[in-house]
Design a protein around this motif. Structure first.
Motif, PDB file in Angstrom:
ATOM      1  N   ARG A 100       5.395 -17.907  16.296  1.00 52.08           N
ATOM      2  CA  ARG A 100       5.355 -16.300  16.286  1.00 52.08           C
ATOM      3  C   ARG A 100       3.921 -15.833  16.252  1.00 52.08           C
ATOM      4  O   ARG A 100       3.196 -16.498  15.605  1.00 52.08           O
ATOM      5  N   LEU A 101       3.643 -14.722  16.790  1.00 52.41           N
ATOM      6  CA  LEU A 101       2.236 -14.117  16.691  1.00 52.41           C
ATOM      7  C   LEU A 101       2.658 -12.767  15.706  1.00 52.41           C
ATOM      8  O   LEU A 101       3.269 -11.966  16.107  1.00 52.41           O
ATOM      9  N   ILE A 102       1.877 -12.787  14.347  1.00 52.77           N
ATOM     10  CA  ILE A 102       1.929 -11.727  13.739  1.00 52.77           C
ATOM     11  C   ILE A 102       1.225 -10.388  14.181  1.00 52.77           C
ATOM     12  O   ILE A 102       0.115 -10.518  14.125  1.00 52.77           O
ATOM     13  N   THR A 103       2.010  -9.551  14.941  1.00 52.87           N
ATOM     14  CA  THR A 103       1.270  -8.372  15.235  1.00 52.87           C
ATOM     15  C   THR A 103       0.815  -7.494  14.349  1.00 52.87           C
ATOM     16  O   THR A 103      -0.304  -7.040  14.532  1.00 52.87           O
ATOM     17  N   ALA A 104       1.763  -7.331  13.373  1.00 48.49           N
ATOM     18  CA  ALA A 104       1.030  -6.150  12.329  1.00 48.49           C
ATOM     19  C   ALA A 104       1.850  -6.731  11.153  1.00 48.49           C
ATOM     20  O   ALA A 104       3.045  -7.077  11.084  1.00 48.49           O
ATOM     21  N   ILE A 105       1.075  -6.265   9.967  1.00 41.00           N
ATOM     22  CA  ILE A 105       2.190  -6.313   8.739  1.00 41.00           C
ATOM     23  C   ILE A 105       1.988  -4.706   8.096  1.00 41.00           C
ATOM     24  O   ILE A 105       1.086  -4.096   8.116  1.00 41.00           O
ATOM     25  N   ILE A 106       3.196  -4.278   7.749  1.00 42.67           N
ATOM     26  CA  ILE A 106       3.374  -2.867   7.624  1.00 42.67           C
ATOM     27  C   ILE A 106       3.978  -2.644   6.055  1.00 42.67           C
ATOM     28  O   ILE A 106       5.107  -3.313   5.871  1.00 42.67           O
ATOM     29  N   GLY A 107       3.375  -1.968   5.334  1.00 40.36           N
ATOM     30  CA  GLY A 107       4.071  -1.803   4.040  1.00 40.36           C
ATOM     31  C   GLY A 107       4.199  -0.214   3.623  1.00 40.36           C
ATOM     32  O   GLY A 107       3.202   0.563   3.991  1.00 40.36           O
ATOM     33  N   HIS A 108       5.120   0.378   2.787  1.00 40.31           N
ATOM     34  CA  HIS A 108       5.208   1.271   2.507  1.00 40.31           C
ATOM     35  C   HIS A 108       5.263   1.609   1.002  1.00 40.31           C
ATOM     36  O   HIS A 108       5.666   0.766   0.347  1.00 40.31           O
ATOM     37  N   SER A 109       4.497   2.363   0.719  1.00 44.26           N
ATOM     38  CA  SER A 109       4.425   2.794  -0.856  1.00 44.26           C
ATOM     39  C   SER A 109       3.823   1.768  -1.472  1.00 44.26           C
ATOM     40  O   SER A 109       2.585   1.157  -1.087  1.00 44.26           O
ATOM     41  N   LYS A 110       4.263   0.884  -2.508  1.00 40.11           N
ATOM     42  CA  LYS A 110       3.839  -0.059  -3.129  1.00 40.11           C
ATOM     43  C   LYS A 110       3.521  -1.357  -2.109  1.00 40.11           C
ATOM     44  O   LYS A 110       2.455  -2.105  -2.043  1.00 40.11           O
ATOM     45  N   GLY A 111       4.377  -1.328  -1.085  1.00 38.02           N
ATOM     46  CA  GLY A 111       4.225  -2.169  -0.057  1.00 38.02           C
ATOM     47  C   GLY A 111       3.060  -2.127   0.831  1.00 38.02           C
ATOM     48  O   GLY A 111       2.440  -3.024   1.613  1.00 38.02           O
ATOM     49  N   GLY A 112       2.417  -0.996   0.679  1.00 37.00           N
ATOM     50  CA  GLY A 112       1.262  -0.497   1.427  1.00 37.00           C
ATOM     51  C   GLY A 112       0.034  -1.212   0.812  1.00 37.00           C
ATOM     52  O   GLY A 112      -0.777  -1.919   1.285  1.00 37.00           O
ATOM     53  N   ASN A 113      -0.062  -1.190  -0.467  1.00 43.47           N
ATOM     54  CA  ASN A 113      -0.861  -2.027  -1.352  1.00 43.47           C
ATOM     55  C   ASN A 113      -0.849  -3.485  -1.199  1.00 43.47           C
ATOM     56  O   ASN A 113      -1.806  -4.188  -1.173  1.00 43.47           O
ATOM     57  N   VAL A 114       0.392  -3.948  -1.049  1.00 42.06           N
ATOM     58  CA  VAL A 114       0.621  -5.401  -0.874  1.00 42.06           C
ATOM     59  C   VAL A 114      -0.042  -5.894   0.470  1.00 42.06           C
ATOM     60  O   VAL A 114      -0.590  -6.958   0.396  1.00 42.06           O
ATOM     61  N   VAL A 115       0.288  -5.141   1.542  1.00 50.16           N
ATOM     62  CA  VAL A 115      -0.254  -5.672   2.816  1.00 50.16           C
ATOM     63  C   VAL A 115      -1.762  -5.633   2.763  1.00 50.16           C
ATOM     64  O   VAL A 115      -2.492  -6.474   3.530  1.00 50.16           O
ATOM     65  N   LEU A 116      -2.532  -4.657   2.077  1.00 48.63           N
ATOM     66  CA  LEU A 116      -3.899  -4.549   1.847  1.00 48.63           C
ATOM     67  C   LEU A 116      -4.434  -5.900   1.261  1.00 48.63           C
ATOM     68  O   LEU A 116      -5.487  -6.239   1.521  1.00 48.63           O
ATOM     69  N   LEU A 117      -3.644  -6.079   0.180  1.00 46.66           N
ATOM     70  CA  LEU A 117      -4.145  -7.264  -0.870  1.00 46.66           C
ATOM     71  C   LEU A 117      -3.997  -8.588  -0.042  1.00 46.66           C
ATOM     72  O   LEU A 117      -4.865  -9.368  -0.217  1.00 46.66           O
ATOM     73  N   TYR A 118      -2.915  -8.511   0.934  1.00 43.39           N
ATOM     74  CA  TYR A 118      -2.633  -9.839   1.625  1.00 43.39           C
ATOM     75  C   TYR A 118      -4.033  -9.948   2.684  1.00 43.39           C
ATOM     76  O   TYR A 118      -4.761 -10.870   2.731  1.00 43.39           O
TER      77      TYR A 118
END
Length: 278
Positions: A100-118
């Motif tokens: 697969r090609l990872i087009t995007a990682i999307i995070g809501h609320s705490k998940g937003g912090n997680v995708v930025l950390l990633y």
């Protein structure tokens, strides 16, 4: 219209815990990964509505539960930002091995912090979408743990959080609290590769995370776009369609850009791990 199938996928994380997710399979090689927030799960809005919107665009989507949440194995832990970023790493690697090609990682609320950390640690996704993430992680704690939480947790070693009816919900240990307090969002933002395109979306009527936090992400992330949704709350309760439109427009623009560096277009190549204090 693209035929869509939904499949339950189980992926082991680096601790041997099974992460459970739903793959919205459109047949596309492109895949967007959707991450939920604190004490949430893959079935909550806006995770489901975003996956459905991506389906209509012909992009496969995967929404999953972090360890200790929803159907996934493991114990729920307060804080836990770095470990959830590693859960996301396990998911990305799983689908990379499937071609697969990872087009995007999307995070809501705490998940937003997680995708930025990633993104600050791994340089292998072209698009990061932070929906209502919190910039100042030292704030918003007193509302859950009460006043003098630092003093009380140092005395007792933990704080038990109860709901409005007095029923036990979860335990916050000193270690898990310090995990949150030592997660440096500012440093993470500075480490995100300038070729990685980041979108921050925030509702102006968010009472959980103030919209002014979104302005801080805009200050410190180099390749960044900010979109405020007028009148939207933290869950985008009455603004699901507008949220989906903003997300899809951003992903569509990145997919159409022919100038994206090759290492951000495919995770088959080796990725660089940036050692940091994050």
């Amino acid at each position: 219209m693209t035929s869509v199938e939904q499949h339950t996928i189980v992926i082991p994380n680096s601790h041997g815990e099974h992460l459970v997710g739903i793959l919205h399979e459109t047949g596309s090689k492109d895949l967007a990964i959707i991450c939920h927030g604190f004490q949430s799960k893959k079935e909550r809005i806006p995770m489901v509505s975003l996956a459905t919107a991506l389906e209509r665009e012909g992009i496969s989507a995967f929404r999953f539960d972090f360890a200790g949440n929803g159907e996934s194995e493991g114990s729920f832990m307060y804080g836990n930002y770095r470990r959830e970023a590693e859960d996301l790493r396990a998911v990305v690697q799983h689908f990379c091995k499937k071609g697969r090609l990872i087009t995007a990682i999307i995070g809501h609320s705490k998940g937003g912090n997680v995708v930025l950390l990633y993104a600050s640690n791994y340089n292998d996704v072209p698009t990061v979408i932070n929906i209502s993430g919190r910039f100042h992680l030292e704030k918003g704690i007193e509302g859950r743990l009460g006043k003098d939480f630092l003093q009380r947790i140092k005395q007792n070693g933990f704080i038990d959080v109860k709901n409005k009816k007095g029923k036990f919900e979860y335990r916050v240990t000193e270690e898990s609290l310090m995990d949150r307090l030592t997660t440096d969002t500012h440093a993470a933002c500075l480490l995100i590769n300038q070729n990685c395109r980041v979108l921050t979306i925030h509702g102006t009527m968010d009472k959980i995370v103030p919209a002014k936090d979104a302005l801080e992400f805009a200050r410190f992330i180099r390749n960044h776009k900010l979109h405020l949704i007028e009148g939207a709350d933290h869950e985008y309760t009455s603004h699901q369609d507008e949220l989906a439109t903003v997300v899809l427009d951003f992903i569509r623009a990145v997919r159409e850009d022919k100038n994206i560096p090759e290492h951000l277009q495919s995770c088959k190549r080796g990725v660089s791990f940036i050692k940091s204090r994050i």
